[in-house]
Design an enzyme around this catalytic site. Structure first.
Site, PDB file in Angstrom:
ATOM      1  N   LYS A  22       0.904  -1.172  -0.005  1.00 31.31           N
ATOM      2  CA  LYS A  22      -0.068   0.081   0.064  1.00 31.31           C
ATOM      3  C   LYS A  22       1.082   1.361  -0.088  1.00 31.31           C
ATOM      4  CE  LYS A  22      -1.615   1.940   3.692  1.00 31.31           C
ATOM      5  NZ  LYS A  22      -1.405   3.175   3.959  1.00 31.31           N
ATOM      6  N   ASN A  23       1.896   1.274   1.096  1.00 31.83           N
ATOM      7  CA  ASN A  23       2.712   2.555   1.114  1.00 31.83           C
ATOM      8  C   ASN A  23       3.587   2.741  -0.095  1.00 31.83           C
ATOM      9  OD1 ASN A  23       1.080   3.206   3.412  1.00 31.83           O
ATOM     10  ND2 ASN A  23       2.935   2.475   4.839  1.00 31.83           N
ATOM     11  N   CYS A 117      -5.522  12.937  13.047  1.00 29.45           N
ATOM     12  CA  CYS A 117      -5.420  11.462  12.673  1.00 29.45           C
ATOM     13  C   CYS A 117      -5.390  10.676  13.710  1.00 29.45           C
ATOM     14  CB  CYS A 117      -4.145  11.339  12.051  1.00 29.45           C
ATOM     15  SG  CYS A 117      -3.903   9.512  11.678  1.00 29.45           S
ATOM     16  N   ARG A 122      -0.122  14.477  12.914  1.00 27.62           N
ATOM     17  CA  ARG A 122       0.516  14.193  11.485  1.00 27.62           C
ATOM     18  C   ARG A 122       0.696  15.341  10.747  1.00 27.62           C
ATOM     19  NH1 ARG A 122      -1.429   8.491   9.270  1.00 27.62           N
ATOM     20  NH2 ARG A 122       0.354   8.623   8.062  1.00 27.62           N
ATOM     21  N   ASP A 307       4.321   0.682  11.711  1.00 23.44           N
ATOM     22  CA  ASP A 307       2.910   0.075  11.126  1.00 23.44           C
ATOM     23  C   ASP A 307       3.124  -1.547  11.744  1.00 23.44           C
ATOM     24  OD1 ASP A 307       2.689   2.223   9.892  1.00 23.44           O
ATOM     25  OD2 ASP A 307       2.917   1.753   8.009  1.00 23.44           O
ATOM     26  N   ARG A 399      -8.374  -0.895   4.145  1.00 24.86           N
ATOM     27  CA  ARG A 399      -8.002   0.165   3.617  1.00 24.86           C
ATOM     28  C   ARG A 399      -6.506  -0.142   2.983  1.00 24.86           C
ATOM     29  NH1 ARG A 399      -7.462   5.619   6.976  1.00 24.86           N
ATOM     30  NH2 ARG A 399      -5.970   5.787   5.229  1.00 24.86           N
TER      31      ARG A 399
HETATM   32  C1  UD1 Z   1       3.989   6.842   6.405  1.00 27.84           C
HETATM   33  C2  UD1 Z   1       3.345   5.849   6.204  1.00 27.84           C
HETATM   34  C3  UD1 Z   1       2.785   5.252   7.444  1.00 27.84           C
HETATM   35  C4  UD1 Z   1       3.762   5.082   8.277  1.00 27.84           C
HETATM   36  C5  UD1 Z   1       4.871   6.356   8.406  1.00 27.84           C
HETATM   37  C6  UD1 Z   1       6.088   6.058   9.264  1.00 27.84           C
HETATM   38  C7  UD1 Z   1       2.262   5.896   3.907  1.00 27.84           C
HETATM   39  C8  UD1 Z   1       1.009   6.375   3.199  1.00 27.84           C
HETATM   40  N1  UD1 Z   1       2.052   6.029   5.352  1.00 27.84           N
HETATM   41  O1  UD1 Z   1       3.263   8.015   6.862  1.00 27.84           O
HETATM   42  O2  UD1 Z   1       1.966   4.009   7.273  1.00 27.84           O
HETATM   43  O3  UD1 Z   1       3.448   4.638   9.615  1.00 27.84           O
HETATM   44  O4  UD1 Z   1       5.045   6.876   7.088  1.00 27.84           O
HETATM   45  O5  UD1 Z   1       6.795   5.057   8.563  1.00 27.84           O
HETATM   46  O6  UD1 Z   1       3.522   5.623   3.546  1.00 27.84           O
HETATM   47  N2  UD1 Z   1       5.901  14.757  10.559  1.00 27.84           N
HETATM   48  C9  UD1 Z   1       6.205  16.403  10.832  1.00 27.84           C
HETATM   49  N3  UD1 Z   1       5.900  17.007   9.748  1.00 27.84           N
HETATM   50  C10 UD1 Z   1       5.535  16.703   8.579  1.00 27.84           C
HETATM   51  C11 UD1 Z   1       5.808  15.193   8.158  1.00 27.84           C
HETATM   52  C12 UD1 Z   1       5.963  14.265   9.227  1.00 27.84           C
HETATM   53  O7  UD1 Z   1       6.118  16.540  11.789  1.00 27.84           O
HETATM   54  O8  UD1 Z   1       5.374  17.482   7.755  1.00 27.84           O
HETATM   55  C13 UD1 Z   1       6.294  13.817  11.561  1.00 27.84           C
HETATM   56  C14 UD1 Z   1       4.958  12.990  12.040  1.00 27.84           C
HETATM   57  O9  UD1 Z   1       4.160  13.520  12.838  1.00 27.84           O
HETATM   58  C15 UD1 Z   1       5.746  11.755  12.537  1.00 27.84           C
HETATM   59  C16 UD1 Z   1       7.083  11.768  11.747  1.00 27.84           C
HETATM   60  O10 UD1 Z   1       7.407  12.877  11.285  1.00 27.84           O
HETATM   61  O11 UD1 Z   1       6.129  11.829  14.000  1.00 27.84           O
HETATM   62  C17 UD1 Z   1       7.112  10.577  10.693  1.00 27.84           C
HETATM   63  O12 UD1 Z   1       5.842  10.900   9.716  1.00 27.84           O
HETATM   64  P1  UD1 Z   1       5.922  10.455   8.366  1.00 27.84           P
HETATM   65  O13 UD1 Z   1       7.062   9.563   7.863  1.00 27.84           O
HETATM   66  O14 UD1 Z   1       5.798  11.576   7.366  1.00 27.84           O
HETATM   67  O15 UD1 Z   1       4.676   9.485   8.181  1.00 27.84           O
HETATM   68  P2  UD1 Z   1       3.552   9.458   6.839  1.00 27.84           P
HETATM   69  O16 UD1 Z   1       4.438   9.973   5.636  1.00 27.84           O
HETATM   70  O17 UD1 Z   1       2.448  10.563   7.137  1.00 27.84           O
END
Ligand code: UD1
Length: 432
Positions: A22-23, A117, A122, A307, A399
């Protein structure tokens, strides 16, 4: 919504054919917005999040359809809108991935901010900071991000090494592929799902150096051409089925899988006492006893994936001894624990960590799933619990998991899905 009902206590045995990730797939679909020509994607899972992304591409004017044997065919030459509908972004945060490609290809993106979320805060501030660094003017107003740039210019983007972001890495590398000049992204994520997207971009003609590392050097090109590409297998699905085998004291093989994507997970399962054998493109796990307690800390790849943290918590809930699981990525990712406690687990959550005192047996109960991974964890708990577990909102799992109930049934699990309405009258007799 439907519920999932499970009668626990059956050892799972057999082989699971894994679906595409998925990711790993979501970034590929978003990347197709950059491409001048057809992108043909294979091994894309038939799950709700992918359907949402397909709806998003269509809402922007792209053509996207599954053709039986030919895979998912996307043609973005007809894109005629840079406005992502709120209803789709609200359903799935991954839809924010369209922001970078729209900005890079059409000079403008209007994308609602994803908002709260259930697994924790997030934000998308890293994405927006990167768009600005690349020269976009960004306004955040009325719950949406509106970014504009006549011309994006390569730059140095320094990401916070303590919070390495998968989403921001994907969005910014997609944007930089068509910016003028060279962009260096430091502290990029190197999750296999990110690397799969980098490889697709390179195959489309993007100039990306440092693929698979934490420093990406991307020199913008004028256009990307169509390509045929295959998404990687889902390592979260692989981990879920292996842990299911470990919990139920069965023998489960998952394939096709790249064991290097799973090194940390396999190490923890090995410490837990599982017998693990690596085959060519396959991993087999056998378990005959209660697991040993193992301490686990989630971290960006190659660390332990957040995850799979909930599934691992279920395994530790029946371990011999006490284990500590630290969650370093999402602050509310222990939201499954209260439901697990209702099933007899002995867990205490404090300061980003949970202490699991293993109990010999969980007991089936009606429980509620709040997100994909919590839902998967409660399914696993139901598989090992004594009696019947009914998971309300269990189909949230759809999902992210393709036919999880069918695949578990094939391994011998007694599991079925029924409409939520049945819950009021059901007491588990459906599985008797
Ligand atoms: C993706 C995955 C999710 C997985 C996560 C961490 C997808 C669709 N989802 O989520 O399943 O659990 O990576 O491996 O691929 N953060 C900020 N600011 C930002 C972006 C992120 O503070 O602009 C923080 C987040 O709150 C979190 C950390 O960075 O604490 C990592 O988040 P991120 O790797 O971005 O997660 P996703 O890409 O949303």
């Amino acid at each position: 919504m439907s519920r999932i009902a499970i009668e626990g206590g059956v050892p799972l045995n057999g082989t699971v054919r894994l679906s595409g990730s998925k990711n790993g797939s979501l970034p590929l679909l978003a990347a197709s917005l950059l491409v001048d020509g057809e992108v043909v994607l294979h091994n894309i899972p038939h799950i709700r999040d992918i359907r949402t992304m397909i709806q998003m591409l269509r809402a922007l004017g792209a053509r996207a359809e599954f053709r039986d044997d030919a895979g998912l065919v996307i043609d973005s030459s007809s894109v005629n809108s840079v406005r992502a509908p709120y209803d789709l972004v609200r359903r799935m945060r991954g839809s924010f991935y369209v922001a970078g490609p729209l900005l890079a290809r059409f000079g403008e993106a209007h994308v609602p901010l994803p908002g709260g979320c259930v697994i924790g805060s997030r934000p998308v501030d890293f994405h927006i900071k990167g768009f600005k660094a690349l020269g976009a003017e960004v306004e955040e107003k009325h719950g949406a991000m509106h970014a504009r740039a006549e011309r994006l210019r390569g730059t140095r983007i320094y990401m916070d090494p303590r919070l390495r972001s998968v989403g921001a890495t994907v969005n910014l590398m997609l944007t930089a592929t068509m910016a003028e000049g060279t962009t260096v992204v430091e502290n990029a994520s190197r999750e296999p799902e990110v690397v799969c997207c980098q490889q697709l971009l390179a195959a489309c003609g993007a100039d990306i150096q440092g693929i698979g590392t934490t420093t990406l050097t991307i020199t913008g090109v004028e256009r990307l051409h169509g390509v045929e590409w295959t998404a990687i297998s889902d390592r979260m699905e692989a981990g879920t089925f292996l842990i299911a085998g470990a919990l139920t004291r069965g023998e489960v093989t998952v394939e096709p899988v790249d064991a290097e994507h799973m090194a940390m997970v396999l190490d923890v399962l090995d410490q837990a006492g599982c017998d693990i054998r690596l085959g060519e493109n396959a991993v087999t796990l056998r378990m005959d006893d209660r697991p040993n307690a193992v301490d686990v800390m989630t971290a960006p790849f190659p660390g332990y994936p957040t995850d799979l943290q909930p599934n691992t918590g279920v395994l530790m809930s029946i371990a011999r001894g006490t284990s500590v699981i630290e969650e370093t990525i999402f602050d509310a990712r222990f939201n499954y624990v209260d439901e697990l406690i209702r099933m007899g687990a002995d867990v205490r959550v404090m300061d980003g960590a949970a202490i699991f005192k293993g109990v010999p047996q969980l007991s089936g109960a009606p429980v509620v799933a709040t997100d994909i991974r919590a839902g998967a964890a409660l399914i696993l708990a139901g598989l090992v619990a004594d009696g019947v577990t009914e998971i309300s909102g269990g189909t949230l799992v759809d999902r992210g998991y393709e036919d999880i109930t069918g695949k578990l049934s094939a391994l011998g699990a007694r599991i079925e899905t029924a409409p939520e309405a049945d819950l009021e009258t059901s007491n588990g007799e459906c599985l008797a």
